[in-house]
Design a protein around this motif. Structure first.
Motif, PDB file in Angstrom:
ATOM      1  N   GLN A 104      13.289   1.087   1.818  1.00  0.00           N
ATOM      2  CA  GLN A 104      12.973  -0.192   1.174  1.00  0.00           C
ATOM      3  C   GLN A 104      11.853  -0.908   1.939  1.00  0.00           C
ATOM      4  OE1 GLN A 104      16.188  -3.013   1.246  1.00  0.00           O
ATOM      5  NE2 GLN A 104      15.258  -4.349  -0.276  1.00  0.00           N
ATOM      6  N   LYS A 105      11.957  -0.914   3.253  1.00  0.00           N
ATOM      7  CA  LYS A 105      10.960  -1.590   4.081  1.00  0.00           C
ATOM      8  C   LYS A 105       9.589  -0.913   3.939  1.00  0.00           C
ATOM      9  CE  LYS A 105      10.609  -3.482   8.752  1.00  0.00           C
ATOM     10  NZ  LYS A 105      11.299  -3.575  10.057  1.00  0.00           N
ATOM     11  N   LEU A 106       9.589   0.397   3.958  1.00  0.00           N
ATOM     12  CA  LEU A 106       8.334   1.134   3.850  1.00  0.00           C
ATOM     13  C   LEU A 106       7.737   1.051   2.448  1.00  0.00           C
ATOM     14  CD1 LEU A 106       9.378   4.130   6.068  1.00  0.00           C
ATOM     15  CD2 LEU A 106       7.403   2.654   6.484  1.00  0.00           C
ATOM     16  N   ASP A 107       8.596   0.931   1.446  1.00  0.00           N
ATOM     17  CA  ASP A 107       8.071   0.790   0.083  1.00  0.00           C
ATOM     18  C   ASP A 107       7.344  -0.541  -0.075  1.00  0.00           C
ATOM     19  OD1 ASP A 107       7.890   2.056  -2.549  1.00  0.00           O
ATOM     20  OD2 ASP A 107       9.085   0.352  -3.240  1.00  0.00           O
ATOM     21  N   GLU A 108       7.828  -1.566   0.592  1.00  0.00           N
ATOM     22  CA  GLU A 108       7.129  -2.853   0.563  1.00  0.00           C
ATOM     23  C   GLU A 108       5.746  -2.716   1.195  1.00  0.00           C
ATOM     24  OE1 GLU A 108       9.775  -5.433   2.619  1.00  0.00           O
ATOM     25  OE2 GLU A 108      11.236  -5.558   0.974  1.00  0.00           O
ATOM     26  N   LEU A 109       5.675  -1.964   2.305  1.00  0.00           N
ATOM     27  CA  LEU A 109       4.386  -1.737   2.949  1.00  0.00           C
ATOM     28  C   LEU A 109       3.469  -0.889   2.061  1.00  0.00           C
ATOM     29  CD1 LEU A 109       5.598  -1.151   6.601  1.00  0.00           C
ATOM     30  CD2 LEU A 109       3.979  -2.885   5.883  1.00  0.00           C
ATOM     31  N   ARG A 110       4.061   0.077   1.358  1.00  0.00           N
ATOM     32  CA  ARG A 110       3.277   0.900   0.434  1.00  0.00           C
ATOM     33  C   ARG A 110       2.623   0.032  -0.634  1.00  0.00           C
ATOM     34  NH1 ARG A 110       3.767   2.329  -4.513  1.00  0.00           N
ATOM     35  NH2 ARG A 110       5.834   1.355  -4.663  1.00  0.00           N
ATOM     36  N   GLN A 111       3.393  -0.898  -1.177  1.00  0.00           N
ATOM     37  CA  GLN A 111       2.853  -1.778  -2.208  1.00  0.00           C
ATOM     38  C   GLN A 111       1.748  -2.683  -1.647  1.00  0.00           C
ATOM     39  OE1 GLN A 111       5.906  -3.673  -4.763  1.00  0.00           O
ATOM     40  NE2 GLN A 111       7.366  -2.274  -3.840  1.00  0.00           N
ATOM     41  N   SER A 112       1.972  -3.206  -0.439  1.00  0.00           N
ATOM     42  CA  SER A 112       0.957  -4.069   0.186  1.00  0.00           C
ATOM     43  C   SER A 112      -0.343  -3.304   0.403  1.00  0.00           C
ATOM     44  CB  SER A 112       1.474  -4.620   1.519  1.00  0.00           C
ATOM     45  OG  SER A 112       2.559  -5.494   1.321  1.00  0.00           O
ATOM     46  N   PHE A 113      -0.226  -2.056   0.865  1.00  0.00           N
ATOM     47  CA  PHE A 113      -1.424  -1.263   1.130  1.00  0.00           C
ATOM     48  C   PHE A 113      -2.199  -1.010  -0.160  1.00  0.00           C
ATOM     49  CE2 PHE A 113      -3.556   2.904   1.688  1.00  0.00           C
ATOM     50  CZ  PHE A 113      -4.437   2.531   2.700  1.00  0.00           C
ATOM     51  N   SER A 114      -1.489  -0.756  -1.257  1.00  0.00           N
ATOM     52  CA  SER A 114      -2.164  -0.480  -2.526  1.00  0.00           C
ATOM     53  C   SER A 114      -2.905  -1.702  -3.055  1.00  0.00           C
ATOM     54  CB  SER A 114      -1.152   0.004  -3.571  1.00  0.00           C
ATOM     55  OG  SER A 114      -0.253  -1.047  -3.939  1.00  0.00           O
ATOM     56  N   GLN A 115      -2.526  -2.896  -2.578  1.00  0.00           N
ATOM     57  CA  GLN A 115      -3.187  -4.120  -3.022  1.00  0.00           C
ATOM     58  C   GLN A 115      -4.427  -4.459  -2.190  1.00  0.00           C
ATOM     59  OE1 GLN A 115      -0.260  -7.322  -3.169  1.00  0.00           O
ATOM     60  NE2 GLN A 115       1.284  -5.893  -3.894  1.00  0.00           N
ATOM     61  N   LEU A 116      -4.584  -3.785  -1.056  1.00  0.00           N
ATOM     62  CA  LEU A 116      -5.730  -4.063  -0.195  1.00  0.00           C
ATOM     63  C   LEU A 116      -7.024  -3.631  -0.874  1.00  0.00           C
ATOM     64  CD1 LEU A 116      -4.559  -2.976   3.376  1.00  0.00           C
ATOM     65  CD2 LEU A 116      -4.963  -5.293   2.550  1.00  0.00           C
ATOM     66  N   THR A 117      -8.019  -4.475  -0.768  1.00  0.00           N
ATOM     67  CA  THR A 117      -9.343  -4.137  -1.303  1.00  0.00           C
ATOM     68  C   THR A 117     -10.146  -3.427  -0.219  1.00  0.00           C
ATOM     69  OG1 THR A 117      -9.314  -6.057  -2.766  1.00  0.00           O
ATOM     70  CG2 THR A 117     -11.449  -5.052  -2.309  1.00  0.00           C
ATOM     71  N   GLN A 118     -10.467  -2.178  -0.436  1.00  0.00           N
ATOM     72  CA  GLN A 118     -11.328  -1.421   0.464  1.00  0.00           C
ATOM     73  C   GLN A 118     -12.756  -1.545  -0.041  1.00  0.00           C
ATOM     74  OE1 GLN A 118      -9.836  -0.339   3.041  1.00  0.00           O
ATOM     75  NE2 GLN A 118      -7.685  -0.119   2.418  1.00  0.00           N
ATOM     76  N   ILE A 119     -13.711  -1.644   0.871  1.00  0.00           N
ATOM     77  CA  ILE A 119     -15.092  -1.898   0.487  1.00  0.00           C
ATOM     78  C   ILE A 119     -15.994  -0.758   0.934  1.00  0.00           C
ATOM     79  CG2 ILE A 119     -17.062  -3.449   0.755  1.00  0.00           C
ATOM     80  CD1 ILE A 119     -15.092  -5.735   1.108  1.00  0.00           C
ATOM     81  N   SER A 120     -16.751  -0.247  -0.012  1.00  0.00           N
ATOM     82  CA  SER A 120     -17.760   0.776   0.256  1.00  0.00           C
ATOM     83  C   SER A 120     -19.130   0.197  -0.062  1.00  0.00           C
ATOM     84  CB  SER A 120     -17.505   2.022  -0.593  1.00  0.00           C
ATOM     85  OG  SER A 120     -18.593   2.919  -0.507  1.00  0.00           O
ATOM     86  N   THR A 121     -20.064   0.318   0.855  1.00  0.00           N
ATOM     87  CA  THR A 121     -21.392  -0.253   0.635  1.00  0.00           C
ATOM     88  C   THR A 121     -22.104   0.422  -0.522  1.00  0.00           C
ATOM     89  OG1 THR A 121     -22.234   1.268   2.334  1.00  0.00           O
ATOM     90  CG2 THR A 121     -21.700  -0.976   3.034  1.00  0.00           C
ATOM     91  N   ASP A 122     -21.786   1.686  -0.778  1.00  0.00           N
ATOM     92  CA  ASP A 122     -22.464   2.428  -1.849  1.00  0.00           C
ATOM     93  C   ASP A 122     -21.755   2.300  -3.192  1.00  0.00           C
ATOM     94  OD1 ASP A 122     -24.335   3.334  -0.022  1.00  0.00           O
ATOM     95  OD2 ASP A 122     -23.155   5.105   0.500  1.00  0.00           O
ATOM     96  N   SER A 123     -20.404   2.296  -3.141  1.00  0.00           N
ATOM     97  CA  SER A 123     -19.644   2.386  -4.395  1.00  0.00           C
ATOM     98  C   SER A 123     -18.866   1.121  -4.735  1.00  0.00           C
ATOM     99  CB  SER A 123     -18.675   3.575  -4.321  1.00  0.00           C
ATOM    100  OG  SER A 123     -19.353   4.748  -3.909  1.00  0.00           O
TER     101      SER A 123
END
Length: 419
Positions: free
Chosen positions: A354-373
């Motif tokens: 349960q604890k790790l699933d919460e972290l999984r969801q948080s990670f999927s919401q993070l915006t990753q930034i690529s200078t090219d894409s």
């Protein structure tokens, strides 16, 4: 995380809309944020609730430029003042520093850069107190030493019987050992030699504390495994300074030896050693223990599409979430590449999942930034296993690894449970 316990970050800018995404990203990493666009509002907030850090856009506020607001903010700030700007000359940066700016970040920036800087500043602001183990048969000397170290903010523990030192090292995990040279049961250099037989204690400095002033005998004692020699009855300030210098140096050395250079998490060898110790403890004390493997989905594709620098930032963002979410610094390690290991002491498999699933969801919401894409999102798959009677650390790892494979086979971006 309770928002009242989250460090507060103030943003100073002429326009609040540009920081909406940054605020949401920082909140996932445990920071609370407020954006101020007017001079009176930021000054009032600084008076009523001083923040952990202030981030100032070079454009300043809607009613005051940065040259006007930075000196006022810096006088009220008890923490760092971070300046967001395009390229500035050294002379301009010096002028800003003289007005109270402590750190600079280039524009445009992504939230991960700011999070990395805030993490570093937090670590500097709240260093863990040094743990000092004192081995001395004299109760009076030890009481005085403990008092001096306690006044300096250190945590100390005294034992009179040197034969108990290994047990206390295991329990306390000291940053430094202060060892008397002459004791009834045995000499300090003999105990130092015994300690040095255990490779896991090589990174703990041993400082002899004695009335011995003969330089030859001091050097002889150090050759048996000691790192320094201090004479008893020295001035308190000198004792504190000597211990601080030695303990800090060895703490940094331990960090380099045990931590992954990219993520600052435990490296492969040390997370496995930590798990082995936790497995032995769980069996001995009949405690619950769960273990998880976390793997970034399609990581090769991220590297191929966005480049290895972006891939490294994805790894760092996940490591930061795991480190902050688990609480214990030694419970998370970089197992290898894009794989992470998580030790969940005193937790059942379901609670850990349960604890790790919460972290999984948080990670999927993070915006990753690529200078090219541009922007993109990444996901993780997780396998969780619970320690069974008689199970070894390697068997627990294998069980979590199989659960991870099941999660990936089922479509990724989910938690798999060991059967």
């Amino acid at each position: 995380m309770n928002s009242s316990a989250m460090p507060m970050v103030y943003f100073v800018a002429p326009n609040a809309e540009h920081f909406d995404d940054i605020q949401s990203q920082l909140s996932l990493f445990g920071f609370d944020c407020q954006v101020f666009t007017r001079n009176s509002a930021i000054l009032a907030a600084m008076h009523t609730q001083p923040p952990f850090a202030v981030v100032v856009d070079e454009l300043g506020l809607s009613d005051a430029n940065s040259k006007k607001c930075v000196p006022l903010i810096s006088r009220l700030s008890k923490g760092p003042v971070i300046f967001l700007s395009n390229a500035h000359s050294i002379a301009e940066q010096i002028d800003l520093m003289r007005n109270g700016v402590t750190d600079f970040l280039p524009k445009p920036f992504n939230p991960q850069q700011l999070i990395d800087r805030l993490d570093s500043l937090q670590e500097q602001a709240r260093p863990d107190p040094f743990r000092v183990l004192i081995v001395d048969d004299s109760e009076a000397v030890a009481r005085w030493t403990c008092g001096v170290l306690s006044d300096a903010g250190m945590l100390s523990k005294h034992i009179q019987n040197p034969l108990e030192v290994i047990l206390l090292i295991e329990r306390m995990k000291p940053d430094i050992i202060l060892m008397d040279v002459y004791m009834p049961e045995c000499s300090g250099d003999e105990i130092a030699k015994i300690i040095r037989q255990n490779k896991q204690y090589d990174s703990i400095p041993i400082v002899f504390l004695s009335t011995e002033t003969h330089r030859g005998k001091q050097l002889m004692a150090r050759s048996m495994g000691g790192d320094d020699f201090l004479v008893k009855n020295m001035e308190p300030e000198e004792l504190v300074a000597s211990i601080t210098i030695t303990a800090e140096r060895y703490r940094q050395l331990r960090r380099w030896m045990t931590r992954d250079s990219l993520t600052a998490l435990l490296n492969h060898t040390n997370i496995i050693e930590e798990l082995t110790r936790e497995v032995a403890r769980a069996h001995k004390e009949c405690r619950q223990l769960s273990y998880a493997m976390v793997d970034i989905d399609h990581f090769k594709l991220i590297n191929d599409r966005h480049g290895h620098m972006v891939g490294d930032r994805v790894i760092k963002s996940l490591s930061r979430l795991l480190r902050g979410g688990m609480g214990k610094p030694n419970s998370v390690g970089r197992y290898g590449g894009e794989e992470f290991a998580v030790i969940l002491s005193d937790q059942t498999m379901m609670r850990a999942a349960q604890k790790l699933d919460e972290l999984r969801q948080s990670f999927s919401q993070l915006t990753q930034i690529s200078t090219d894409s541009g922007e993109f999102h990444s996901t993780v798959s997780i396998g969780v296993a619970q320690l069974q009677d008689g199970q070894t650390a390697q068997q627990l790892i294998d069980a979590a690894d199989r659960a991870l494979y099941q999660a990936k086979a089922a479509g990724r971006n989910q938690v798999g449970l060991a059967t």
